[in-house]
Motif scaffolding. Structure first.
Motif, PDB file in Angstrom:
ATOM      1  N   UNK A 214      17.607  70.373  18.939  1.00  0.00           N
ATOM      2  CA  UNK A 214      16.330  70.821  18.368  1.00  0.00           C
ATOM      3  C   UNK A 214      16.307  70.674  16.856  1.00  0.00           C
ATOM      4  N   UNK A 215      16.788  69.540  16.403  1.00  0.00           N
ATOM      5  CA  UNK A 215      16.684  69.232  14.986  1.00  0.00           C
ATOM      6  C   UNK A 215      15.868  67.947  14.842  1.00  0.00           C
ATOM      7  N   UNK A 216      15.530  67.629  13.642  1.00  0.00           N
ATOM      8  CA  UNK A 216      14.707  66.444  13.432  1.00  0.00           C
ATOM      9  C   UNK A 216      13.304  66.671  13.973  1.00  0.00           C
ATOM     10  N   UNK A 217      12.727  65.648  14.552  1.00  0.00           N
ATOM     11  CA  UNK A 217      11.367  65.719  15.065  1.00  0.00           C
ATOM     12  C   UNK A 217      11.183  66.689  16.213  1.00  0.00           C
TER      13      UNK A 217
ATOM     14  N   UNK B 107       8.782  74.552  14.833  1.00  0.00           N
ATOM     15  CA  UNK B 107       8.436  74.883  13.457  1.00  0.00           C
ATOM     16  C   UNK B 107       7.359  75.963  13.338  1.00  0.00           C
ATOM     17  N   UNK B 108       7.314  76.927  14.267  1.00  0.00           N
ATOM     18  CA  UNK B 108       6.293  77.962  14.114  1.00  0.00           C
ATOM     19  C   UNK B 108       6.634  78.897  12.948  1.00  0.00           C
ATOM     20  N   UNK B 109       5.625  79.537  12.423  1.00  0.00           N
ATOM     21  CA  UNK B 109       5.834  80.501  11.338  1.00  0.00           C
ATOM     22  C   UNK B 109       6.279  81.814  11.968  1.00  0.00           C
ATOM     23  N   UNK B 110       7.424  82.323  11.521  1.00  0.00           N
ATOM     24  CA  UNK B 110       7.964  83.575  12.042  1.00  0.00           C
ATOM     25  C   UNK B 110       8.382  84.482  10.886  1.00  0.00           C
ATOM     26  N   UNK B 111       8.643  85.741  11.203  1.00  0.00           N
ATOM     27  CA  UNK B 111       9.137  86.672  10.187  1.00  0.00           C
ATOM     28  C   UNK B 111      10.612  86.453   9.873  1.00  0.00           C
ATOM     29  N   UNK B 112      11.301  85.716  10.689  1.00  0.00           N
ATOM     30  CA  UNK B 112      12.722  85.444  10.470  1.00  0.00           C
ATOM     31  C   UNK B 112      12.915  83.944  10.315  1.00  0.00           C
ATOM     32  N   UNK B 113      12.222  83.390   9.343  1.00  0.00           N
ATOM     33  CA  UNK B 113      12.297  81.947   9.123  1.00  0.00           C
ATOM     34  C   UNK B 113      13.726  81.552   8.769  1.00  0.00           C
TER      35      UNK B 113
ATOM     36  N   UNK C  72      21.459  68.462  31.308  1.00  0.00           N
ATOM     37  CA  UNK C  72      20.059  68.692  30.952  1.00  0.00           C
ATOM     38  C   UNK C  72      19.993  68.870  29.446  1.00  0.00           C
ATOM     39  N   UNK C  73      19.163  68.075  28.796  1.00  0.00           N
ATOM     40  CA  UNK C  73      18.933  68.219  27.360  1.00  0.00           C
ATOM     41  C   UNK C  73      17.661  69.030  27.163  1.00  0.00           C
ATOM     42  N   UNK C  74      17.745  70.045  26.318  1.00  0.00           N
ATOM     43  CA  UNK C  74      16.572  70.877  26.047  1.00  0.00           C
ATOM     44  C   UNK C  74      16.266  70.854  24.553  1.00  0.00           C
ATOM     45  N   UNK C  75      15.034  71.144  24.236  1.00  0.00           N
ATOM     46  CA  UNK C  75      14.611  71.152  22.839  1.00  0.00           C
ATOM     47  C   UNK C  75      14.087  72.525  22.438  1.00  0.00           C
ATOM     48  N   UNK C  76      14.151  73.467  23.353  1.00  0.00           N
ATOM     49  CA  UNK C  76      13.660  74.823  23.130  1.00  0.00           C
ATOM     50  C   UNK C  76      14.773  75.802  23.471  1.00  0.00           C
TER      51      UNK C  76
END
Length: 195
Positions: free
Chosen positions: A59-62, A66-72, A102-106
């Motif tokens: 989950x890096x790169x594209x 990228x949601x805005x969170x309180x713990x950026x 299994x590759x996951x991005x989340x």
């Protein structure tokens, strides 16, 4: 009911990869302890009717969320080339006929992957869940599995986190509502007695 039917069971190992397991501060179990417990479970199921699923995150790169969170969290630099490599040798042994990757991005292993299809086409209804981190990848996957009507067995001493208090809270307060919480030894006994 602690009976298992191997052909309906999958061991799902979350993010046991170099880029995560090598980080400092794992607790309540170290990376070495985590590896030892997962090796016991994996070895008991390799080349049986059960399925062994190695899940890794990229989950890096594209692909990065990228949601805005309180713990950026500050964007990480490009990870090492072996970031996603599994720390378990058995993940790469071509002699193991019942292993998939299994590759996951989340955070969770179901959303945006083919994990559900892979399990359902094999008639699997029970997931033995391990890995790291308890409060992120494992917890999210457990919730997704529960919502998809899988029987979840969370193996408390075969997962770890970076916050031991949260590990305990999740395993005792959440996982027991999503399924069963067992030790590695208890699951090994279930496997030994499985149909």
């Amino acid at each position: 009911m602690d009976k298992l039917t191997l052909k309906k069971t999958a061991l799902v190992i979350i993010d046991m990869q170099k880029g995560i397991a090598s980080r400092e501060g794992l607790a309540p179990y170290s990376a070495e302890e985590l590896l030892a417990q997962n090796e016991k479970l994996t070895n008991s199921l390799l080349n049986t009717e059960a399925l062994v699923v190695f899940v890794h995150v990229k989950n890096h790169g594209g692909e990065a969320l990228k949601p805005i969170t309180d713990a950026m969290i500050a964007p990480a630099s490009q990870p090492a080339a072996d970031f996603s490599d599994f720390i378990q040798e058995s993940a790469y042994d071509q002699n193991n006929k019942n292993v998939i990757h299994v590759a996951k991005h989340n955070w969770g292993a179901f959303y945006g992957t083919d994990l559900d299809v892979q399990l359902r086409r094999r008639g699997i209804d029970t997931i033995i869940l391990t890995g790291l981190a308890t409060t992120i990848g494992v917890d999210t996957t457990a919730r997704e599995a529960y919502q998809a009507n899988y029987n979840v067995i969370a193996v408390e001493d075969a997962m770890t986190d970076f916050n031991p208090a949260l590990h305990k809270a999740i395993t005792e307060g959440i996982f027991k509502r999503l399924g069963r919480v067992r030790s590695t030894d208890e699951v090994l006994a279930m496997i030994k007695e499985a149909e």
